[in-house]
Design an enzyme around this catalytic site. Sequence first.
Site, short mmCIF file in Angstrom:
data_model
loop_
_atom_site.label_atom_id
_atom_site.label_comp_id
_atom_site.label_asym_id
_atom_site.label_seq_id
_atom_site.Cartn_x
_atom_site.Cartn_y
_atom_site.Cartn_z
N TYR A 52 9.23 5.90 2.26
CA TYR A 52 9.10 5.39 0.79
C TYR A 52 9.30 6.61 -0.20
O TYR A 52 9.74 6.36 -1.26
CB TYR A 52 7.89 4.67 0.82
CG TYR A 52 7.78 3.30 1.37
CD1 TYR A 52 8.54 2.26 0.68
CD2 TYR A 52 7.39 2.98 2.70
CE1 TYR A 52 8.63 0.98 1.20
CE2 TYR A 52 7.43 1.32 3.17
CZ TYR A 52 7.99 0.66 2.28
OH TYR A 52 7.96 -0.60 3.32
N ARG A 90 10.79 9.02 -0.17
CA ARG A 90 12.18 9.63 -0.43
C ARG A 90 13.10 8.75 -1.20
O ARG A 90 14.45 9.01 -1.68
CB ARG A 90 12.80 9.95 0.90
CG ARG A 90 12.10 11.02 1.74
CD ARG A 90 12.76 10.96 3.14
NE ARG A 90 12.01 12.00 3.85
CZ ARG A 90 12.31 12.76 4.88
NH1 ARG A 90 13.45 13.24 4.89
NH2 ARG A 90 11.21 13.65 5.34
N LEU A 94 -3.98 -1.16 -1.24
CA LEU A 94 -2.90 -0.03 -1.45
C LEU A 94 -2.06 -0.28 -2.76
O LEU A 94 -2.05 -1.55 -3.31
CB LEU A 94 -1.60 -0.39 -0.40
CG LEU A 94 -2.05 -0.47 1.11
CD1 LEU A 94 -1.08 -1.14 1.96
CD2 LEU A 94 -2.55 0.83 1.67
N GLU A 95 -1.71 0.98 -3.35
CA GLU A 95 -1.01 0.91 -4.46
C GLU A 95 0.45 1.63 -4.46
O GLU A 95 0.34 2.40 -3.88
CB GLU A 95 -1.62 1.65 -5.59
CG GLU A 95 -1.20 1.50 -7.01
CD GLU A 95 -0.37 2.84 -7.32
OE1 GLU A 95 0.41 2.36 -8.47
OE2 GLU A 95 -0.57 3.64 -7.00
N GLN A 111 -14.52 -5.36 1.66
CA GLN A 111 -13.44 -6.10 0.85
C GLN A 111 -12.40 -6.79 1.97
O GLN A 111 -12.02 -6.45 2.73
CB GLN A 111 -12.84 -5.28 -0.13
CG GLN A 111 -11.92 -4.30 0.38
CD GLN A 111 -11.63 -3.34 -0.69
OE1 GLN A 111 -11.89 -3.07 -1.88
NE2 GLN A 111 -10.55 -2.23 -0.47
#
Length: 189
Positions: free
Chosen positions: A115, A117, A137-138, A181
């Site tokens: 990702y 790259r 995840l962001e 969560q």
Amino acid sequence: MTIKSDKWIRRMAESHKMIEPFAPDQVRVSEDGRKIVSYGTSSYGYDIRCADEFKIFTNINSTIVDPKNFDEKSFVDFKGDVCIIPPNSFALARTVEYFRIPRSVLTVCLGKSTYARCGIIVNVTPFEPEWEGHVTLEFSNTTPLPAKIYANEGVAQVLFFESDEICETSYADRGGKYQGQHGVTLPRT
């Protein structure tokens, strides 16, 4: 602190349910034979997968981004195998895996080079001792073009570090706001 090996990761996942669901080896091909971004156990880490639930950032309300008072309407909910992130924007997702971190362990999570790259940056904060839950995840699309994220494929690698001394206060002891969560979790104060 020492980094933990594949043998330790397998043992902790199998005997202490540290990672569920758990892939004991690297998976590089889908069940139907397609090449995928790898996930599962690596030499000194675990490559996590992104689930198919996304929150894609949009500024249709022309709001100010405030981490203390984040407007949930700034996101569009999306469920699917491929998420398209608009240019210079971001999306939130969650891991397929649920984690239970031991009291003597701290993790660091780094985005996969596949990702990076392509100008897609994955950001995750450390998993603290005795934290548990799905990881939010962001994904930042740093390019001027739309970018794809693939659900149920590898997106980042978790490195496990074990201390030679148990911490005095764990995340669970502090009553951390992201403890347990499920789903994609927005900022809390």
